[in-house]
Design an enzyme around this catalytic site. Structure first.
Site, short mmCIF file in Angstrom:
data_model
loop_
_atom_site.label_atom_id
_atom_site.label_comp_id
_atom_site.label_asym_id
_atom_site.label_seq_id
_atom_site.Cartn_x
_atom_site.Cartn_y
_atom_site.Cartn_z
N CYS A 22 -1.65 1.79 -4.16
CA CYS A 22 -1.37 3.10 -4.81
C CYS A 22 -0.02 2.84 -5.82
O CYS A 22 0.18 3.50 -6.80
CB CYS A 22 -0.84 4.14 -3.88
SG CYS A 22 -2.27 4.72 -2.80
N GLU A 53 1.38 10.50 1.61
CA GLU A 53 1.31 9.23 0.49
C GLU A 53 0.06 9.23 -0.25
O GLU A 53 -0.74 8.74 0.69
CB GLU A 53 1.91 8.17 0.76
CG GLU A 53 2.61 7.03 -0.24
CD GLU A 53 1.42 5.98 -0.53
OE1 GLU A 53 0.71 6.23 -1.37
OE2 GLU A 53 1.42 5.18 0.36
#
Length: 461
Positions: A268, A234
């Site tokens: 993020c 990720e």
């Protein structure tokens, strides 16, 4: 980078730690391998009891560990407490749901017979010790969303946390041990990033998961590929937040502020690129800028603070470079854009308009409270702008038109589409991205199965 707690609100170094030597690393790798041999055979009920105990302890420790997180990386303390509560919730969710998520799967009887078997089943078995390379921005949550499913699946974990959150990393190891997990089930490795490659090459490590920067992801993926080991990545995100004419514009602007500055903008999955239809652009830009300008910036340990400092001096400098590059390219600063004259690594909530493809901030992730505004003539242009990014983590869409929702869900290049709300993560929903945002999924049944050996068991007639 030294392994140390440095308070980003004032730059003061509070604690430093020596990296583990090779002898200690070897001891921990041997322990992980030995522990897995027995832990893998434990019953779901026993794993769940331990994980629920860890959740209870985390609830008891919430205020204390929240202050540690805030002191180490600067998030407002109210958000730190919410992070701890979310982690406890995820632990309990996996403790409750792992048995059904990993239950044996039985093919249709007709397919079993057609394969020549008297019976057949698909079984999920654990892989072994998993290396987790985790970031500082959600220092509890990023680890727990790996550890809870991994432990419930029968794996054991070794954590290489970011070097600026060592106290949080050590707390996690202690938490699982206090809950009753064997020492080898979850271990924190106080090591620098340079040691990751060698550990990943060790045959005792069966898989790896990383949340972090694109360069770090490339390095781990490269080594894991060479060693033929499973990885979940990720990486970065530059999520679009699209507002169409039918939306509740005032509500969208209000949520947009929170979506951009959560965790001091260092997330993020924070919305970063705000793509607004021309018909409502001026109204949204005004409301959004007002909201960003009104945010309370200050000491993250104060309850009233909404935006604290960035986690590092380097991080602030990187953000300033992106803003300065955009300004030189002709972007308009609607609010913020100037470093405050105060101790600590603060940067004000900032809104930039007039962004074009030649600016670095258009193609690079802005990891801090800086938003970019785009004007779109119609839905087609909104989709085009949204997808004009190397990242594809999540997305936000504001519209009351179902046909537009269907179009965005079909065409947006992202791992998630959140309609009339901001991106959030929940244990029951898979989380991850496409393009340079990484691959694989965390959370939900998809996440717990990532580090399982999906085994076909076939019995002859």
């Amino acid at each position: 980078m030294p392994i140390a707690t440095v308070n980003p609100a004032n730059g003061e170094t509070l604690k430093t730690y020596e990296a583990m030597d090779e002898e200690e690393l070897e001891r921990r790798l041997r322990l992980a391998e030995a522990t897995f041999r027995t832990y893998r055979t434990t019953a779901f009920a026993d794993r769940a009891r331990l994980l629920n105990r860890a959740a209870d302890l985390l609830d008891e420790d919430q205020a204390e560990i929240a202050r540690v997180m805030t002191t180490e990386m600067g998030k407002p303390v109210k958000q730190a407490r919410a992070e701890a509560a979310k982690c406890a919730k995820a632990m309990r969710w996996y403790a409750d749901h792992a048995p059904e998520l990993l239950a044996d799967e039985r093919p249709a009887e007709s397919d079993v017979k057609d394969s020549g078997a008297s019976r057949a089943v698909v079984r999920y078995r654990p892989l072994g010790p998993v290396l987790a390379v985790m970031p500082w921005n959600f220092p509890l949550w990023q680890v727990v969303r790996f550890a809870a499913p991994a432990l419930m699946a029968g794996n054991v974990g070794l954590l290489k946390h970011a070097s600026n959150v060592p106290q949080t990393a050590l707390y996690l190891e202690d938490l699982f041990h206090r809950a009753g997990f064997s020492e080898g089930c979850f271990q924190t490795l106080l090591i620098g990033s340079g040691a990751v490659d060698e550990i990943l090459r060790d045959e005792r490590i069966k898989a790896a998961t990383l949340t972090g920067s694109e360069p770090a992801g490339r390095a781990v993926a490269s080594t894991a590929g060479e060693m033929v080991k499973k990885t979940v990545l990720e990486l970065g995100g530059s999520d679009p937040f699209v507002v169409m004419p039918s939306a509740d514009v005032d509500r969208a602007a209000e949520v947009a502020v929170t979506a951009r500055v959560q965790n001091n903008g260092q997330s993020c999955i924070a919305a970063k690129r705000f793509i607004v239809h021309s018909d409502v652009y001026d109204r949204f830009a005004e409301r959004f800028s007002e909201g960003m300008r009104a945010l309370r910036v200050g000491d993250p340990l104060e309850e009233e603070t909404e935006v604290g400092p960035l986690a590092s001096e380097r991080g602030r400098a990187d953000l300033e470079e992106l803003v300065d590059d955009a300004r030189r390219g002709g972007a308009t600063v609607l609010c913020g854009g100037e470093r405050p004259d105060r101790p600590g690594w603060y940067y004000p909530p900032t809104v930039l308009a007039g962004i074009d493809r030649g600016m670095r901030i258009h193609r690079e992730e802005a990891f801090g409270p800086v938003a970019t505004l785009y004007r779109a003539a119609d839905l087609d242009e909104a989709v085009l702008i949204a997808n004009d990014s190397p990242f594809g983590l999540s997305s936000n869409v504001w519209t009351r038109e179902e046909a537009e929702v269907d179009r965005f869900v079909r065409d947006l290049e992202a791992g998630g589409v959140f309609v009339n709300g901001m991106t959030a993560s929940h244990p029951a929903l898979p989380f991850g991205g496409v393009k340079r945002s990484g691959y694989g999924r965390e959370l939900s049944g998809h996440g717990i199965r990532e580090f399982c050996n999906i085994t076909t068991v076939w019995h002859g007639a």
